[in-house]
Design a protein around this motif. Structure first.
Motif, mmCIF file in Angstrom:
data_model
loop_
_atom_site.group_PDB
_atom_site.id
_atom_site.type_symbol
_atom_site.label_atom_id
_atom_site.label_comp_id
_atom_site.label_asym_id
_atom_site.label_seq_id
_atom_site.Cartn_x
_atom_site.Cartn_y
_atom_site.Cartn_z
ATOM 1 N N ILE A 542 0.837 -1.200 0.000
ATOM 2 C CA ILE A 542 0.000 0.000 0.000
ATOM 3 C C ILE A 542 0.871 1.250 0.000
ATOM 4 C CG2 ILE A 542 -1.557 1.379 1.432
ATOM 5 C CD1 ILE A 542 -2.965 -1.187 2.250
ATOM 6 N N VAL A 543 1.865 1.289 0.889
ATOM 7 C CA VAL A 543 2.766 2.448 0.959
ATOM 8 C C VAL A 543 3.570 2.581 -0.330
ATOM 9 C CG1 VAL A 543 4.782 3.407 2.157
ATOM 10 C CG2 VAL A 543 2.913 2.396 3.470
ATOM 11 N N LEU A 544 4.026 1.462 -0.869
ATOM 12 C CA LEU A 544 4.810 1.497 -2.105
ATOM 13 C C LEU A 544 3.984 2.070 -3.260
ATOM 14 C CD1 LEU A 544 7.568 0.710 -3.291
ATOM 15 C CD2 LEU A 544 6.593 -1.512 -3.895
ATOM 16 N N CYS A 545 2.709 1.687 -3.357
ATOM 17 C CA CYS A 545 1.844 2.217 -4.416
ATOM 18 C C CYS A 545 1.640 3.723 -4.255
ATOM 19 C CB CYS A 545 0.494 1.499 -4.397
ATOM 20 S SG CYS A 545 0.555 -0.202 -5.005
ATOM 21 N N PHE A 546 1.405 4.179 -3.036
ATOM 22 C CA PHE A 546 1.263 5.616 -2.793
ATOM 23 C C PHE A 546 2.542 6.360 -3.174
ATOM 24 C CE2 PHE A 546 -2.243 4.811 0.456
ATOM 25 C CZ PHE A 546 -3.221 5.418 -0.328
ATOM 26 N N TYR A 547 3.680 5.801 -2.791
ATOM 27 C CA TYR A 547 4.968 6.447 -3.040
ATOM 28 C C TYR A 547 5.248 6.576 -4.535
ATOM 29 C CZ TYR A 547 10.042 7.225 -2.844
ATOM 30 O OH TYR A 547 11.310 7.738 -3.019
ATOM 31 N N LEU A 548 5.146 5.462 -5.260
ATOM 32 C CA LEU A 548 5.424 5.476 -6.696
ATOM 33 C C LEU A 548 4.370 6.297 -7.448
ATOM 34 C CD1 LEU A 548 6.508 1.754 -7.282
ATOM 35 C CD2 LEU A 548 7.969 3.776 -7.045
ATOM 36 N N GLY A 549 3.115 6.211 -7.014
ATOM 37 C CA GLY A 549 2.061 6.988 -7.658
ATOM 38 C C GLY A 549 2.314 8.487 -7.549
ATOM 39 N N HIS A 550 2.763 8.923 -6.371
ATOM 40 C CA HIS A 550 3.053 10.349 -6.181
ATOM 41 C C HIS A 550 4.269 10.770 -7.001
ATOM 42 C CE1 HIS A 550 4.319 14.064 -4.086
ATOM 43 N NE2 HIS A 550 3.022 14.198 -3.836
ATOM 44 N N LYS A 551 5.267 9.893 -7.086
ATOM 45 C CA LYS A 551 6.454 10.194 -7.898
ATOM 46 C C LYS A 551 6.055 10.426 -9.361
ATOM 47 C CE LYS A 551 10.100 9.840 -5.130
ATOM 48 N NZ LYS A 551 10.959 11.017 -4.896
ATOM 49 N N ILE A 552 5.206 9.546 -9.872
ATOM 50 C CA ILE A 552 4.772 9.656 -11.267
ATOM 51 C C ILE A 552 3.893 10.883 -11.462
ATOM 52 C CG2 ILE A 552 3.423 8.528 -13.075
ATOM 53 C CD1 ILE A 552 4.303 5.836 -11.835
ATOM 54 N N TRP A 553 2.991 11.133 -10.500
ATOM 55 C CA TRP A 553 2.055 12.253 -10.587
ATOM 56 C C TRP A 553 2.795 13.595 -10.573
ATOM 57 C CZ3 TRP A 553 -0.897 14.371 -5.835
ATOM 58 C CH2 TRP A 553 -1.763 15.396 -6.238
ATOM 59 N N LYS A 554 3.738 13.737 -9.649
ATOM 60 C CA LYS A 554 4.471 14.993 -9.498
ATOM 61 C C LYS A 554 5.755 15.047 -10.331
ATOM 62 C CE LYS A 554 1.987 17.247 -6.404
ATOM 63 N NZ LYS A 554 1.458 18.611 -6.639
ATOM 64 N N ARG A 555 6.112 13.909 -10.919
ATOM 65 C CA ARG A 555 7.375 13.805 -11.663
ATOM 66 C C ARG A 555 8.557 14.269 -10.808
ATOM 67 N NH1 ARG A 555 5.685 15.812 -17.818
ATOM 68 N NH2 ARG A 555 4.011 14.270 -18.087
#
Length: 605
Positions: A542-555
């Motif tokens: 769950i934390v990994l998905c949030f982390y990678l998702g934010h990285k992709i979203w904010k670049r």
């Protein structure tokens, strides 16, 4: 009346930069007319509140605080730091509130009931080893958090520190995880409370009635604002502390043979059936590993004093005092009581296998009292377990609503969750968490056990991510002080174990993740399977998905912020550093002149 609000303005050349690299030398002030929003005592209010009835005052209390002016040229990080440092929360927590929140706030089902599962899988020695190791980590965490909270008593506390000192993506991931953890804890604990009532033979058909009753009580307490929450927790914590102290005294008497049944016990159960569970060293080691997560769950909520720092009247004095109390809680309430549990209850006792995680009959505290012939007291302990369950649910609304308000201020949630009324309540966040708590009506369903187990799985490892973020934030803050040519002389409270405490705590957290992965892949007494794995380790993906998702979203592809560019001034309650250093030096000189026992007491208390 004019209120001057300092702002940090970036020069034209700086506006293209991001985060802490903005030049903070360009300062300005602007004024906001708030005279129409102040009550007679100077607190935020409304003109009609002065002249209207009590009902009108009550209605006006739900209106929003006057908004803060934000310079549109600021970066997202500048806005986040400024808003969290100026959040209009009420500073109504007193020293006694924080002290009892630190001492008894986290005493709940993890200690009273979860320790039974840990005893069954790890044995008496595994129980003590697991809690001792996790206890040292918790002490280090609270000291690190205490230091940061005294310097930056901002809205959201550690939720803000992760984004500010580590990385926005890491902060987003851990904060969303912490929000989810407390979001599921409320219905989890309400269901647990309804199950605890079954100790007295209450028919299951009344479960929904008890769920409704407990939900209404918890929600009403939180709508009284931080003061109502604090007073309720003060009473709950006092009852829990007295109960544990009473059990310790009773446990010593029973172990020494003072009970009506059994005679002298001593360390008999440490030899027969044994201190560890399992015939081989490998199985015994796996049993000890399984204790760590249960121990971590029992310490969940220890970070509450940091979250409450923004609503404390005198964070500089009350937060360090509360943080130091954690040592006594760990030593007296956890280690001593669990050592006695290992002496009074054998790990092969079939009663330790409860039907659910809130089955009071599986509490080793109740089993110890029943086994040695004490009548009446099991019901008393069960009442305390019920209070502990409600206390954790009460704290869940407080922590989750403040986390959601902080996330809104950071731009990670819709702005409506950052709505704070004139009583200092994050109103919409409290309503959202309360409505989510209605999931507790699953208590009347046949699928109650499955839902309960999965909610437990979501909250299982969550605290470890939060504590890890606190340690890394503390290390980053100390590095920033060093590379920017400053030192701990400007800190009103410095962690007595310093950066080494944070390094040790981070090391323990990594070990626990490894140990839990080992237990999840190869569960004790069962073959590897997907259900056991995800119930034990679901927080990590769950934390990994949030982390990678934010990285992709904010670049945003950076892993860690450069400490040379960190802003370590915005959000401080004491802005005159020279005066602060002088006051700290005077306080240290006065303390140094005191007798040794006074200095020793001050160090630990």
């Amino acid at each position: 009346m004019k209120l001057k609000i300092p702002g940090i303005y970036a020069s034209n050349s700086d506006t293209e930069k991001t985060g802490p690299e903005v030049n903070v030398d360009h300062k300005d002030t602007y004024s906001v007319d708030i005279s129409s929003h102040l009550e007679d005592d100077g607190t935020p209010g409304h003109e009609s509140a002065k002249k209207g009835s009590r009902f009108q005052n009550f209605v006006d209390s739900f209106k929003p605080m006057p908004p803060l002016e934000i310079d549109p040229s600021w970066t997202d990080e500048q806005k986040m730091v400024y808003l969290t440092s100026k959040a209009p929360l009420k500073q109504e927590l007193k020293g006694r509130h924080l002290t009892f929140l630190a001492i008894g706030g986290a005493i709940g089902t993890g200690l009273f009931i979860g320790s039974g599962k840990a005893l069954r899988t790890g044995g008496a020695a595994g129980l003590v080893i697991g809690w001792c190791i996790m206890g040292t980590m918790i002490y280090a965490m609270v000291m690190s958090l205490g230091e940061l909270s005294v310097v930056f008593p901002v809205s959201g506390s550690f939720n803000t520190y992760a984004s500010r000192f580590i990385d926005e993506s890491f902060g987003f991931a851990t904060n969303m995880n912490y929000m989810l953890q407390n979001l599921v804890v409320l219905p989890l604990e309400i269901v647990g409370a309804s199950l605890t009532v079954q100790f007295w033979g209450t028919p299951k058909k009344y479960n929904d009635g008890f769920v409704a009753l407990f939900w209404v009580v918890i929600v009403i307490i939180n709508f009284f604002g931080v003061r109502g929450y604090a007073e309720a927790e003060f009473i709950f914590s006092f009852i829990k502390v007295i109960t544990v102290l009473g059990f310790i005294i009773l446990g010593i008497i029973l172990t020494c043979g003072g009970g009506p049944i059994g005679g002298y016990i001593g360390g008999h159960y440490w030899h027969d059936p044994g201190a560890f569970v399992g015939p081989t060293v490998g199985q015994q080691f796996k049993g000890v590993c399984s204790v760590f997560v249960t121990a971590a769950f029992s310490f969940a909520g220890s970070e509450l004093i940091g979250l409450a720092s923004a609503e404390s009247k005198d964070a500089r004095k009350s937060v360090p005092a509360a943080a130091k109390q954690v040592f006594w809680r760990i030593t007296l309430f956890y280690i001593i009581s669990l050592t006695l549990i290992g002496c009074l209850v054998e790990h092969t006792d079939p009663r330790l296998i409860g039907t659910t995680s809130s089955d009071a009959t599986a509490s080793p505290f109740v089993i110890a009292i029943v086994t040695h012939g004490i009548k009446g007291l099991p019901s008393v302990v069960n009442v305390v377990i019920l209070i502990a369950v409600l206390s954790v649910g009460n704290s869940a609304i407080y922590m989750c609503s403040r986390t959601m308000a902080s996330l809104s201020e950071q731009g990670s949630l819709p702005k409506i969750f950052g709505y704070i009324d004139r009583r200092g309540r994050p109103l919409f966040s409290i309503c959202f968490v309360s409505i989510f708590g209605l999931i507790a009506f699953v208590a009347a369903s046949d699928k109650e056990g499955a839902v309960f187990d999965w909610m437990m799985a979501i909250s299982g490892l969550s605290s470890l991510f939060t504590w890890g973020g606190i340690f890394i934030s503390h290390l980053q803050f100390r590095r920033a002080l060093k590379v920017q040519g400053r030192d701990t002389d400007e800190l009103a409270f410095a962690s007595p174990i310093g950066v080494w405490g944070s390094i040790w705590g981070l090391f323990i957290i990594v070990l626990v993740f490894i140990a839990q992965f080992y237990v999840a892949v190869a569960p004790q007494g069962a073959k590897p399977n997907a259900t056991d794995f995800f119930e034990a380790y679901i927080s990590f993906p769950i934390v990994l998905c949030f982390y990678l998702g934010h990285k992709i979203w904010k670049r945003n592809w950076k892993l860690l912020k450069n400490p040379r560019n960190l802003d370590i001034d915005t959000g401080r309650r004491e802005t005159d550093l020279d005066l602060l250093k002088q006051e700290i030096a005077e306080e240290k000189a006065i303390l140094a002149a005191k007798p040794f026992y006074v200095r020793l007491y001050h160090f630990w208390c």
